[in-house]
Design a protein around this motif. Structure first.
Motif, PDB file in Angstrom:
ATOM      1  N   ALA A   1       0.832  -1.207   0.000  1.00  0.00           N
ATOM      2  CA  ALA A   1       0.000   0.000   0.000  1.00  0.00           C
ATOM      3  C   ALA A   1       0.862   1.251   0.000  1.00  0.00           C
ATOM      4  N   ALA A   2       1.981   1.218   0.749  1.00  0.00           N
ATOM      5  CA  ALA A   2       2.880   2.378   0.780  1.00  0.00           C
ATOM      6  C   ALA A   2       3.509   2.603  -0.587  1.00  0.00           C
TER       7      ALA A   2
ATOM      8  N   ALA B   1       4.004   5.778  -5.509  1.00  0.00           N
ATOM      9  CA  ALA B   1       3.922   5.910  -6.967  1.00  0.00           C
ATOM     10  C   ALA B   1       2.941   7.001  -7.357  1.00  0.00           C
ATOM     11  N   LEU B   2       1.816   7.084  -6.642  1.00  0.00           N
ATOM     12  CA  LEU B   2       0.829   8.123  -6.949  1.00  0.00           C
ATOM     13  C   LEU B   2       1.414   9.518  -6.757  1.00  0.00           C
ATOM     14  N   VAL B   3       2.340   9.634  -5.796  1.00  0.00           N
ATOM     15  CA  VAL B   3       2.904  10.951  -5.508  1.00  0.00           C
ATOM     16  C   VAL B   3       4.044  11.292  -6.475  1.00  0.00           C
ATOM     17  N   THR B   4       4.873  10.297  -6.820  1.00  0.00           N
ATOM     18  CA  THR B   4       6.108  10.590  -7.566  1.00  0.00           C
ATOM     19  C   THR B   4       5.976  10.441  -9.071  1.00  0.00           C
ATOM     20  N   VAL B   5       5.093   9.607  -9.541  1.00  0.00           N
ATOM     21  CA  VAL B   5       4.978   9.383 -10.988  1.00  0.00           C
ATOM     22  C   VAL B   5       3.928  10.333 -11.553  1.00  0.00           C
TER      23      VAL B   5
ATOM     24  N   ILE C   1      -9.287   8.999  -7.185  1.00  0.00           N
ATOM     25  CA  ILE C   1      -9.704   9.202  -5.784  1.00  0.00           C
ATOM     26  C   ILE C   1      -9.910   7.859  -5.092  1.00  0.00           C
ATOM     27  N   ALA C   2     -10.530   6.908  -5.810  1.00  0.00           N
ATOM     28  CA  ALA C   2     -10.783   5.589  -5.231  1.00  0.00           C
ATOM     29  C   ALA C   2      -9.486   4.878  -4.888  1.00  0.00           C
ATOM     30  N   VAL C   3      -8.472   4.987  -5.777  1.00  0.00           N
ATOM     31  CA  VAL C   3      -7.194   4.331  -5.507  1.00  0.00           C
ATOM     32  C   VAL C   3      -6.525   4.942  -4.276  1.00  0.00           C
ATOM     33  N   TRP C   4      -6.577   6.270  -4.186  1.00  0.00           N
ATOM     34  CA  TRP C   4      -6.024   6.944  -3.000  1.00  0.00           C
ATOM     35  C   TRP C   4      -6.692   6.437  -1.712  1.00  0.00           C
TER      36      TRP C   4
ATOM     37  N   GLY D   1      -4.772   4.193   1.016  1.00  0.00           N
ATOM     38  CA  GLY D   1      -4.589   4.807   2.334  1.00  0.00           C
ATOM     39  C   GLY D   1      -5.218   3.989   3.454  1.00  0.00           C
ATOM     40  N   SER D   2      -6.468   3.571   3.244  1.00  0.00           N
ATOM     41  CA  SER D   2      -7.129   2.778   4.277  1.00  0.00           C
ATOM     42  C   SER D   2      -6.452   1.425   4.441  1.00  0.00           C
ATOM     43  N   GLY D   3      -5.976   0.840   3.319  1.00  0.00           N
ATOM     44  CA  GLY D   3      -5.262  -0.431   3.417  1.00  0.00           C
ATOM     45  C   GLY D   3      -3.985  -0.305   4.220  1.00  0.00           C
TER      46      GLY D   3
END
Length: 746
Positions: free
Chosen positions: A681-682, A687-691, A702-705, A709-711
């Motif tokens: 999950a981390a 990847a969402l932040v850097t790519v 939004i759903a992936v975030w 995050g919850s995972g």
């Protein structure tokens, strides 16, 4: 008439034709009881006749407002044997049959006065003394052996008995009654409503006129003249009535209640009331005609000249001796008839007019000027805590319940209210779970239902604490609570109970869990509550037991799917088999078992695999092993679930239960798997932040975030070390269970 005594009991006899008739009379009736103890005299009478058993002669027994009587007619030796058996039975009542005779009384549904006369007494005297004729007997089943034995010791004694005979005392007669004086009676309480008055009663097609008056030599003649006039008009001239009847129930030594009551064709009730009132007015204003006086004299003379009059006098004298209500002797009756005058009749009619109460069916208005309406509601409100109504409960919009230090008031609106004060209450009848009826001395009853008011349970608790325990009784018609058994493991039931606001004790054996709820709730209502958590497909079994029968109600969730009564209504063995997982042949055999209630319960326990404590629990015994669960409400139960409080033992339950055990025990491999999940999950979040432009944005991103995050949070939480268990004994499911021995069928 002749007088003698036998074993200290006064005996009154007159010579009559054979066979010999006798009546043993005791001075105790409905007026001597309390509201919560109503029916105890009748119950004693039934137990005595049960002990006497069948006889070869005509025998009977009865209870009325003021007395209890045992009668027999036949050969002298048989009558002597019957009277001796009655006295013996009073000293050794068959109290083992109390439950049966209590149910017989409920089936009989007898009263000590006709309904309209009884309701008239209730209007005059409320719920005490003679007014109890109008009250139902709420708790006959609650009367125990010591209650009836104490009643016998107080009222069925030598000093409170008399005997009448239609011939000389037969040889060998003995009356071995226990020693004891005549009881002291308190003065009759009175409501003293303003009169003349009228009111409505729940008796259809009948009009009744009554009045409380002192004894008077012309009272019988006055009522006779009035009855004849009403009968001539309503029956013979207009054809709107059939039977016009008189009654004169005696309340005490100084009071009579004169009653005229008539049936009426539907639609003519108001007219009949107006005509009765008109004729009483005419009699009070103008007096009787000479021919009417002569007719009344002739009737008295004809009665006294009949040889049977002496027998009537012997019987009446025996009743007067034990009730304290004087009877008029034959010589005095002749003198009163000879001295009867129109002025005396007019005087009595005037007294009747001044104190008259006219009762008509509901929804009937006699439209008579000068008559006030009998009180329909209480006059004042107590001060105290106000409980507002709950919406959608059918309670009027302006209604409120007030409970204070003095009593309780139900306010329906500013003109309609019912008040009962604690110090005056005559009973608090428990009619069901969280539902009672508070009864006042004036006959008004205040319903108390916790479900009707906000914080209604607190209002009910205040009432239960304020009314003395000896005035509280469980209604005979209240639903038996029954024993609820759920085909679910204890940890699942524990979780369901925790979601409620009330607690319970649980007795389980792994497959079934018996639920003993707090607060007097019925088994069906508890099943309805718990099924919301357990699931609507959960099998429930409600077992009920009476003194002769055992039965069950089969539930799926909270819905009844079948019921069975051994020796009564048969159930469906296939439904029971599917619900309990037993073979059809086993359940079919079970439903056909014959035996005592104890034997049947043993078969039920064995065949369905119920906890061994079930028979004892149904007998009211305290469970020797039970787990108590506190009701915590939805929020508290959720927190307990997160803590893992509802995890079942290893090897039990389905996938959900196994997963819950893992979240509670968290073995090493489980924590390692969650650590890997946290890394994954981390990585997704990194990847969402850097790519740049990894996803196209919008709802998918939004759903992936949210999922990542919850995972991450959940997996990190589950990598914690497990809680170290404290010292504890085995759970209610882990304790060893002794194998029962089969009980042979009859």
């Amino acid at each position: 008439m002749f007088t003698t005594s036998v074993d200290g009991v006064p005996v009154f006899f007159a010579q009559g034709p054979p066979p010999l008739s006798a009546g043993l009379v005791f001075g105790v009736g409905r007026r001597d009881e309390t509201f919560v103890g109503g029916g105890i005299t009748h119950l004693v009478e039934h137990l005595v006749m049960r002990a006497v058993g069948r006889t070869a002669i005509e025998v009977n027994a009865s209870v009325d407002l003021t007395s209890t009587e045992f009668t027999a007619s036949g050969p002298a030796d048989h009558v002597v044997a019957f009277l001796h058996a009655v006295c013996g039975a009073l000293g050794n009542l068959p109290v083992a049959e109390l439950a049966v005779e209590a149910d017989v009384l409920r089936a009989e549904g007898g009263t000590v006065a006709p309904p309209a006369v009884a309701l008239l007494l209730g209007e005059l005297y409320g719920s005490r003394g003679a007014g109890l004729a109008a009250s139902r007997e709420p708790g006959v089943r609650a009367l125990g052996p010591e209650d009836v034995r104490g009643w016998v010791r107080r009222f069925f004694t030598r000093g409170n008995a008399a005997l009448w005979l239609t011939g000389p005392v037969p040889e060998g007669l003995r009356l071995p009654l226990p020693e004891g004086p005549a009881p002291e009676r308190a003065a009759q309480p009175r409501l003293a409503p303003a009169t003349p008055a009228w009111g409505q009663i729940p008796v259809e097609e009948r009009v009744t006129l009554g009045a409380e008056v002192p004894p008077h030599p012309a009272l019988t003649a006055t009522m006779g003249v009035l009855r004849t006039r009403v009968e001539d008009e309503l029956r013979h001239r207009r054809g709107v009535a059939y039977s016009i009847e008189l009654d004169r129930p005696a309340v005490d030594a100084s009071t009579r209640v004169a009653v005229l009551t008539t049936d009426v064709r539907p639609g003519h009730e108001a007219f009949a009331a107006q005509l009765i009132w008109r004729e009483l007015h005419r009699l009070a204003d103008l007096g009787p005609e000479p021919a009417e006086i002569e007719r009344e004299r002739a009737e008295v003379t004809a009665f006294l000249d009949d040889p049977r009059a002496d027998l009537e006098e012997a019987c009446a004298t025996a009743h007067a001796t034990v009730t304290g209500i004087p009877v008029i002797a034959a010589a005095e009756l002749r003198r009163n008839a000879a001295e009867l005058s129109g002025d005396a009749v007019r005087e009595v009619a005037g007294a009747l007019l001044a104190s008259a109460v006219l009762l008509v069916p509901a929804d009937t208005d006699p439209r008579l000027p000068g008559l006030v309406r009998l009180p329909e509601w209480s006059a004042d409100v107590v001060t105290g805590r106000v409980f507002p109504r709950k919406r959608l409960r059918g309670v009027p919009k302006e209604a409120r319940l007030v409970v204070g230090d003095e009593g309780a008031t139900l306010v329906l609106d500013e003109d309609r209210l019912i008040t009962v004060r604690w110090r005056e209450a005559v009973g608090l009848v428990r009619q069901g779970p969280d539902e009672c009826l508070l009864v006042g001395p004036d006959g008004f009853s205040l319903p108390l239902s916790a479900e009707d008011w906000r914080n209604g349970a607190e209002a009910l608790a205040l009432a239960l604490a304020a009314v003395p325990e000896e005035l509280q009784v469980v209604d005979d018609d209240a639903l038996d609570d029954g024993l609820l058994l759920l085909r679910a493991p204890a940890h699942r039931v524990r979780e369901a109970v925790a979601h409620e606001r009330y607690g319970a004790r649980l007795v389980a054996n792994g497959e079934w869990t018996a639920v003993l709820p707090e607060g007097g709730r019925t088994a069906e209502s508890v099943a309805d509550d718990l099924s919301a958590v357990l699931g609507r497909g959960t099998t429930g079994l409600v077992l009920r037991r009476s003194h002769v029968d055992v039965g069950y109600v089969l539930l799926r969730g909270a819905k009844e799917v079948d019921r069975h009564g051994w020796g009564a209504s048969p159930g469906n063995p296939q439904l029971l088999a599917r619900a309990t997982g037993r073979p059809d042949a086993h359940t079919a055999h079970l439903l056909g078992v014959v035996g005592t209630t104890d034997e049947i319960l043993q078969h039920v326990v064995l065949a369905l695999g119920l906890p061994l404590e079930v028979p004892a629990l149904m007998a009211g015994a305290e469970p020797t092993r039970a787990e108590r669960v506190e009701g915590q409400g939805i929020a508290g139960a959720f927190r307990a679930s997160v803590r893992g409080d509802f995890v079942g033992p290893e090897g039990s339950g389905g996938p959900v239960d196994r997963w819950m055990r893992l979240t509670h025990t968290r073995p090493g491999w489980y924590r390692a798997a969650n650590a890997c999940g946290a890394l994954l999950a981390a990585a997704v979040l990194y990847a969402l932040v850097t790519v740049p432009d990894l996803l196209d944005g919008g709802f998918g991103e939004i759903a992936v975030w949210v999922l990542a995050g919850s995972g991450l949070v959940n997996c990190l939480w589950e990598t914690r070390p497990p809680r170290r268990p404290g010292p504890a004994g085995p759970t209610v499911e882990d304790r060893p269970v002794e194998e029962p021995r089969p009980t042979p069928t009859r």
